[in-house]
Design a protein around this motif. Structure first.
Motif, PDB file in Angstrom:
ATOM      1  N   ILE A   1       0.849  -1.192   0.000  1.00  0.00           N
ATOM      2  CA  ILE A   1       0.000   0.000   0.000  1.00  0.00           C
ATOM      3  C   ILE A   1       0.883   1.240   0.000  1.00  0.00           C
ATOM      4  O   ILE A   1       1.820   1.359   0.806  1.00  0.00           O
ATOM      5  CB  ILE A   1      -0.942   0.020   1.213  1.00  0.00           C
ATOM      6  N   VAL A   2       0.590   2.150  -0.913  1.00  0.00           N
ATOM      7  CA  VAL A   2       1.394   3.357  -1.102  1.00  0.00           C
ATOM      8  C   VAL A   2       0.607   4.577  -0.644  1.00  0.00           C
ATOM      9  O   VAL A   2      -0.576   4.724  -0.958  1.00  0.00           O
ATOM     10  CB  VAL A   2       1.771   3.509  -2.597  1.00  0.00           C
ATOM     11  N   ILE A   3       1.267   5.457   0.096  1.00  0.00           N
ATOM     12  CA  ILE A   3       0.649   6.721   0.495  1.00  0.00           C
ATOM     13  C   ILE A   3       1.687   7.832   0.366  1.00  0.00           C
ATOM     14  O   ILE A   3       2.859   7.647   0.710  1.00  0.00           O
ATOM     15  CB  ILE A   3       0.092   6.661   1.938  1.00  0.00           C
TER      16      ILE A   3
ATOM     17  N   VAL B   1       4.408   1.849   1.819  1.00  0.00           N
ATOM     18  CA  VAL B   1       5.470   2.719   1.306  1.00  0.00           C
ATOM     19  C   VAL B   1       5.007   4.168   1.400  1.00  0.00           C
ATOM     20  O   VAL B   1       3.924   4.511   0.914  1.00  0.00           O
ATOM     21  CB  VAL B   1       5.824   2.389  -0.157  1.00  0.00           C
ATOM     22  N   ILE B   2       5.815   5.012   2.025  1.00  0.00           N
ATOM     23  CA  ILE B   2       5.539   6.452   2.071  1.00  0.00           C
ATOM     24  C   ILE B   2       6.352   7.100   0.956  1.00  0.00           C
ATOM     25  O   ILE B   2       7.589   7.093   0.985  1.00  0.00           O
ATOM     26  CB  ILE B   2       5.913   7.047   3.435  1.00  0.00           C
ATOM     27  N   THR B   3       5.664   7.629  -0.050  1.00  0.00           N
ATOM     28  CA  THR B   3       6.319   8.235  -1.211  1.00  0.00           C
ATOM     29  C   THR B   3       6.411   9.755  -1.049  1.00  0.00           C
ATOM     30  O   THR B   3       5.848  10.331  -0.123  1.00  0.00           O
ATOM     31  CB  THR B   3       5.553   7.902  -2.490  1.00  0.00           C
TER      32      THR B   3
ATOM     33  N   VAL C   1       0.362  -3.336  -6.139  1.00  0.00           N
ATOM     34  CA  VAL C   1       0.646  -2.025  -5.559  1.00  0.00           C
ATOM     35  C   VAL C   1      -0.605  -1.168  -5.669  1.00  0.00           C
ATOM     36  O   VAL C   1      -1.087  -0.887  -6.767  1.00  0.00           O
ATOM     37  CB  VAL C   1       1.836  -1.353  -6.276  1.00  0.00           C
ATOM     38  N   THR C   2      -1.136  -0.768  -4.522  1.00  0.00           N
ATOM     39  CA  THR C   2      -2.372   0.010  -4.501  1.00  0.00           C
ATOM     40  C   THR C   2      -2.215   1.188  -3.547  1.00  0.00           C
ATOM     41  O   THR C   2      -1.182   1.327  -2.878  1.00  0.00           O
ATOM     42  CB  THR C   2      -3.570  -0.874  -4.108  1.00  0.00           C
TER      43      THR C   2
ATOM     44  N   PRO D   1      -5.643   8.493  -6.138  1.00  0.00           N
ATOM     45  CA  PRO D   1      -4.706   8.816  -7.215  1.00  0.00           C
ATOM     46  C   PRO D   1      -3.616   9.773  -6.764  1.00  0.00           C
ATOM     47  O   PRO D   1      -3.762  10.479  -5.761  1.00  0.00           O
ATOM     48  CB  PRO D   1      -5.620   9.460  -8.272  1.00  0.00           C
ATOM     49  N   GLY D   2      -2.505   9.774  -7.507  1.00  0.00           N
ATOM     50  CA  GLY D   2      -1.414  10.689  -7.205  1.00  0.00           C
ATOM     51  C   GLY D   2      -0.556  10.267  -6.034  1.00  0.00           C
ATOM     52  O   GLY D   2       0.247  11.050  -5.533  1.00  0.00           O
ATOM     53  N   SER D   3      -0.713   9.027  -5.585  1.00  0.00           N
ATOM     54  CA  SER D   3       0.021   8.568  -4.406  1.00  0.00           C
ATOM     55  C   SER D   3       1.448   8.116  -4.737  1.00  0.00           C
ATOM     56  O   SER D   3       2.293   8.034  -3.847  1.00  0.00           O
ATOM     57  CB  SER D   3      -0.733   7.420  -3.730  1.00  0.00           C
ATOM     58  N   GLY D   4       1.717   7.791  -6.000  1.00  0.00           N
ATOM     59  CA  GLY D   4       3.054   7.354  -6.394  1.00  0.00           C
ATOM     60  C   GLY D   4       3.171   5.864  -6.627  1.00  0.00           C
ATOM     61  O   GLY D   4       4.239   5.270  -6.437  1.00  0.00           O
ATOM     62  N   LYS D   5       2.071   5.240  -7.054  1.00  0.00           N
ATOM     63  CA  LYS D   5       2.084   3.787  -7.265  1.00  0.00           C
ATOM     64  C   LYS D   5       3.036   3.379  -8.381  1.00  0.00           C
ATOM     65  O   LYS D   5       3.825   2.450  -8.229  1.00  0.00           O
ATOM     66  CB  LYS D   5       0.659   3.293  -7.585  1.00  0.00           C
TER      67      LYS D   5
END
Length: 492
Positions: free
Chosen positions: A70-72, A112-114, A173-174, A178-182
């Motif tokens: 999970i990406v944020i 993952v913190i992008t 990868v979710t 949108p715009g989170s950096g997946k």
């Protein structure tokens, strides 16, 4: 709402194409899931018939092979970005997603913190997750991204990012939105896997924009409206047009990043297996539209809803009007006016007639019911009672809740709980209705009509309290409001 999308056909076609893509690569496949994985309500609104959990159903078929990352974005954590459909911040949604996936039997490997650049709020969130036993990785901002390919594909670019340790051959990868950096997360992993001698591939599970319908189709315009705050723009894919002579639709971020993806694949395989951003995607949605006009009308309504939501945010959050201006441009392209949302003129007319806040709802058969503000009920609460009366064929002058029963509730609110507003909110009126149903057959009939309100459209002449907004959401009602407060106070 009239069905315009064949969900069973979609599940079958999409699953088949995902399996084909998994078999195309060697040791590991990073599969970016665009949009909402667990509950894609935007898709279900613009493609009536699409099940919000369609992606999840397909993923469950691959549960033994897959793990979820999970990406944020640190920027979204910093500004407390909210999922408009759920009313919760992105960081809270990460926790919700982890729990939801785990409850379904899916393995969540890490978060993952992008776009990380030292934000304190991101550090706090990282420590919170780690205290729960969740692995957390950081990916950093890169100067000149995405144009500076030599820097990006180097030890000073993707090489600076934390390497995400994964255990399974399919890595999904979710993100909360949108715009989170997946995509950047996937590409960074391809770089790191290559350095470790692992042959990894990338593919994209994206629903919007739909590549094989026209650029200005209402479904694609509705996607632009949904991502107006990101400045996403749907575009003709120039790479696909050059490679195949076929016009397809993609969006600016995928097209901008394609040279980076090409450079990474060339470093791994010596050539890029994809000739265009469209090639990267696995998207059969356009092949499953069975009633184009039903999807067009649903998408037009979505654009109008997004417009009102943007107007409300300007008033509530003191944000700029750029998002509003963009959606106004989309409305012009779709030849839309606010009057095309039937509940808007109905609510405004009722408010003008009564000189007080009012609301209107469009019922499943197209009937418009309204609600006005009274001494006992707020406009939204009155609207719900009037709507269930119509649906249950109950006389309009029938009291579902006796005024005698309402007065003690008002006394409780004002004298004991300190509320300024004695009128019943939507949640309060529903509780009162359920209590009356024990002795009043009409109230029982009315209560049974609530499930029929799911998917109905509502507009109010003023912005509502959070209590009323949440009640409408729980009932599955699609709400819009005029961008004005009911009372002209400095503090609302």
């Amino acid at each position: 709402m009239k069905i315009g999308f064949d969900n069973n056909k979609y599940l079958k076609m999409q699953s088949e194409h995902i399996r084909e893509r998994i078999n195309q690569f060697g040791d590991k496949l990073y599969l970016e899931f665009g949009g909402k994985l667990f509950d894609d309500y935007h898709a279900s609104r613009v493609l009536p018939g699409f099940a919000p959990d369609s992606k999840l159903r397909m993923l469950l078929q691959l549960a033994d092979q897959a793990e979820i990352v999970i990406v944020i974005s640190a920027a979204d954590i910093e500004k407390n970005k909210v999922r408009s459909d759920l009313g919760i911040t992105y960081d809270v949604d990460v926790l919700r997603l982890i729990q939801s996936f785990t409850d379904k039997g899916l393995y969540v490997g890490s978060v993952v913190i992008t776009h990380y650049s030292g934000q304190n709020t991101a550090d706090v969130f990282k420590h919170k997750l780690e205290s729960m036993g969740i692995k957390v990785y950081r990916h950093y901002t890169i100067d000149g991204y995405p144009g500076n390919v030599p820097l990006i594909v180097s030890d000073e670019g993707y090489g600076k990012n934390d390497y995400i340790e994964t255990k399974r051959p399919l890595v999904v990868v979710t993100a909360p939105g949108p715009g989170s950096g997946k995509m950047a997360t996937c590409l960074s992993q391809l770089y790191h896997e290559n350095k470790r001698g692992v042959k990894a591939g990338y593919a994209k599970f994206e629903t919007f924009p739909i590549w094989n319908i026209p650029l200005k189709h209402p479904v694609n315009l509705a996607y632009e409206a949904a991502t107006a705050d990101l400045n996403d723009v749907n575009m003709i894919d120039p790479f696909h047009l050059e490679a195949y002579g076929v016009t397809t639709v993609n969006y600016n971020r995928d097209i901008e990043i394609f040279p980076v993806l090409s450079a990474i694949f060339e470093g791994i395989y010596g050539e890029n297996p994809y000739k265009s951003p469209t090639d990267m995607g696995v998207n059969m949605a356009g092949n499953c539209i069975i009633d184009d006009e039903a999807c067009c009308e649903a998408s037009r309504q979505e654009i109008l809803r997004r417009y009102y939501q943007a107007l409300n945010r300007v008033v509530k959050e003191d944000v700029g009007k750029e998002e509003v201006y963009k959606i106004e441009l989309l409305m012009k392209q779709a030849k839309l006016t606010t009057d095309m949302r039937k509940v808007v003129p109905a609510a405004l007319k009722r408010a003008e007639e009564t000189g007080a806040p009012a609301a209107a709802i469009e019922l499943p058969d197209g009937t418009i019911a309204t609600g006005k503000t009274t001494n006992l009920l707020g406009a939204s609460a009155a609207l719900l009672l009037n709507a269930v009366k119509v649906l249950g064929n109950i006389p309009h002058d029938e009291h579902l809740i006796s005024p005698i029963a309402i007065e003690p509730i008002q006394k409780l609110k004002v004298e004991y709980l300190g509320s300024r507003n004695p009128r019943l909110h939507t949640d309060e009126v529903l509780i009162a209705l359920s209590m009356c149903a024990a002795t009043n057959k009409h109230a029982q009939i009315a209560l049974e009509q609530l499930e029929k309100l799911r998917g109905c459209q509502v507009h109010t002449s003023v912005m509502l309290s959070e209590v009323d907004i949440k009640t409408f959401k729980r009932l599955g009602i699609e709400l819009t409001s005029e961008p004005v407060y009911e009372h002209n106070r400095l503090y609302q």
